[in-house]
Design a protein around this motif. Sequence first.
Motif, PDB file in Angstrom:
ATOM      1  N   MET A  41      43.691  30.976  35.310  1.00  0.00           N
ATOM      2  CA  MET A  41      42.656  31.577  34.525  1.00  0.00           C
ATOM      3  C   MET A  41      43.246  32.534  33.500  1.00  0.00           C
ATOM      4  SD  MET A  41      39.417  34.070  35.570  1.00  0.00           S
ATOM      5  CE  MET A  41      39.686  33.821  37.256  1.00  0.00           C
ATOM      6  N   ALA A  53      46.127  32.474  32.144  1.00  0.00           N
ATOM      7  CA  ALA A  53      46.822  31.720  31.085  1.00  0.00           C
ATOM      8  C   ALA A  53      45.825  31.253  30.023  1.00  0.00           C
ATOM      9  CB  ALA A  53      47.571  30.534  31.684  1.00  0.00           C
ATOM     10  N   SER A  54      44.658  30.780  30.448  1.00  0.00           N
ATOM     11  CA  SER A  54      43.634  30.335  29.495  1.00  0.00           C
ATOM     12  C   SER A  54      43.106  31.498  28.671  1.00  0.00           C
ATOM     13  CB  SER A  54      42.477  29.671  30.235  1.00  0.00           C
ATOM     14  OG  SER A  54      42.901  28.494  30.862  1.00  0.00           O
ATOM     15  N   ILE A  55      42.908  32.634  29.302  1.00  0.00           N
ATOM     16  CA  ILE A  55      42.439  33.825  28.587  1.00  0.00           C
ATOM     17  C   ILE A  55      43.478  34.251  27.562  1.00  0.00           C
ATOM     18  CG2 ILE A  55      41.905  36.289  28.841  1.00  0.00           C
ATOM     19  CD1 ILE A  55      40.666  35.529  31.600  1.00  0.00           C
ATOM     20  N   ARG A  56      44.729  34.229  27.958  1.00  0.00           N
ATOM     21  CA  ARG A  56      45.799  34.624  27.033  1.00  0.00           C
ATOM     22  C   ARG A  56      45.901  33.660  25.855  1.00  0.00           C
ATOM     23  NH1 ARG A  56      49.047  36.286  32.208  1.00  0.00           N
ATOM     24  NH2 ARG A  56      48.578  38.530  32.184  1.00  0.00           N
ATOM     25  N   GLN A  57      45.715  32.365  26.103  1.00  0.00           N
ATOM     26  CA  GLN A  57      45.724  31.388  25.010  1.00  0.00           C
ATOM     27  C   GLN A  57      44.576  31.655  24.046  1.00  0.00           C
ATOM     28  OE1 GLN A  57      45.554  27.616  26.988  1.00  0.00           O
ATOM     29  NE2 GLN A  57      47.768  27.537  27.367  1.00  0.00           N
ATOM     30  N   PHE A  58      43.401  31.954  24.581  1.00  0.00           N
ATOM     31  CA  PHE A  58      42.247  32.262  23.740  1.00  0.00           C
ATOM     32  C   PHE A  58      42.517  33.498  22.885  1.00  0.00           C
ATOM     33  CE2 PHE A  58      38.457  34.954  23.352  1.00  0.00           C
ATOM     34  CZ  PHE A  58      37.714  34.179  22.474  1.00  0.00           C
ATOM     35  N   ARG A  82      44.895  32.746  20.077  1.00  0.00           N
ATOM     36  CA  ARG A  82      44.229  32.066  18.966  1.00  0.00           C
ATOM     37  C   ARG A  82      43.422  33.049  18.132  1.00  0.00           C
ATOM     38  NH1 ARG A  82      43.075  27.858  22.866  1.00  0.00           N
ATOM     39  NH2 ARG A  82      40.955  28.661  22.988  1.00  0.00           N
ATOM     40  N   ASP A 111      47.627  42.382  27.037  1.00  0.00           N
ATOM     41  CA  ASP A 111      46.360  41.662  27.157  1.00  0.00           C
ATOM     42  C   ASP A 111      45.201  42.567  26.752  1.00  0.00           C
ATOM     43  OD1 ASP A 111      47.668  39.411  28.291  1.00  0.00           O
ATOM     44  OD2 ASP A 111      47.344  40.166  30.333  1.00  0.00           O
TER      45      ASP A 111
END
Length: 70
Positions: free
Chosen positions: A1, A3-8, A11, A50
């Motif tokens: 989870m 990792a997905s937040i960090r990718q968002f 972006r 973050d």
Amino acid sequence: MLASIRQFLERCVTGNVTLPAYDLHGELSIGVAVGDAVQFASVLEFTTHDLQRIAATGLTLSIAAYPASD
């Protein structure tokens, strides 16, 4: 989870997206289930980097734990 937040967030930073600049309000809302035999407790560890990115995009951070049943 995380990792997905960090990718968002990456972006958003790369695209120079800041919600207040567009008069928008957003919330990063995270819910986790806790209290069953498999996952009695949960930990989400955000780094200062973050948190800085969340603040820079203008997002509100909300984290909630919900009781799970076996």
